[in-house]
Design an enzyme around this catalytic site. Structure first.
Site, PDB file in Angstrom:
ATOM      1  N   CYS A  62      12.776  -5.234  -6.029  1.00 24.92           N
ATOM      2  CA  CYS A  62      12.101  -5.559  -7.297  1.00 24.92           C
ATOM      3  C   CYS A  62      12.236  -7.057  -7.625  1.00 24.92           C
ATOM      4  O   CYS A  62      13.318  -7.527  -7.946  1.00 24.92           O
ATOM      5  CB  CYS A  62      12.716  -4.692  -8.400  1.00 24.92           C
ATOM      6  SG  CYS A  62      12.252  -5.146 -10.073  1.00 24.92           S
ATOM      7  N   CYS A 112      13.467  -7.876 -11.103  1.00 22.44           N
ATOM      8  CA  CYS A 112      14.898  -7.562 -11.198  1.00 22.44           C
ATOM      9  C   CYS A 112      15.724  -8.748 -10.705  1.00 22.44           C
ATOM     10  O   CYS A 112      16.743  -9.095 -11.310  1.00 22.44           O
ATOM     11  CB  CYS A 112      15.238  -6.332 -10.358  1.00 22.44           C
ATOM     12  SG  CYS A 112      14.437  -4.802 -10.891  1.00 22.44           S
TER      13      CYS A 112
END
Length: 108
Positions: free
Chosen positions: A32, A35
């Site tokens: 991600c 993230c």
């Protein structure tokens, strides 16, 4: 070096639900991009507010039980737990100032 502790499905209840102070939980995954952008921001918050809150990370790919229990469908998802309950949530990568505003009640 991350200031946030890694937690797992098996350590979640001890590290988060039974914690003495509020815990900011970063639900994330290795793949991600947002993230990875959020991670250093949460590390800064962990270092700056270590006397007020704990900051932990839980990889949703490696720990699907907790992610499922809390209905995590989008990451990064940042939840604040206080007294074993979800007290606040934030979805998506956000600047440090925005997170500090959203979680101000737990950082004072």
């Amino acid at each position: 070096m991350s200031n946030a502790k890694d937690v797992t499905d098996s350590s979640f209840s001890t590290d988060v639900l039974a914690a003495d102070k509020p815990v900011i939980v970063d639900f994330w995954a290795e793949w991600c991009g947002p993230c990875r952008m959020l991670s250093p921001i949460l590390d800064d918050i962990a270092a700056e507010y270590s006397d007020k809150v704990d900051v932990v990370k839980i990889n949703v790919d490696d720990n699907p039980a907790i992610a499922a229990k809390y209905g995590i469908t989008s990451i990064p998802a940042v939840y604040v737990f206080k007294g074993g309950e979800v007290a606040a949530t934030s979805i998506g990568a956000k600047p440090k100032q925005v997170l500090e505003q959203e979680f101000a009640a737990y950082l004072k």
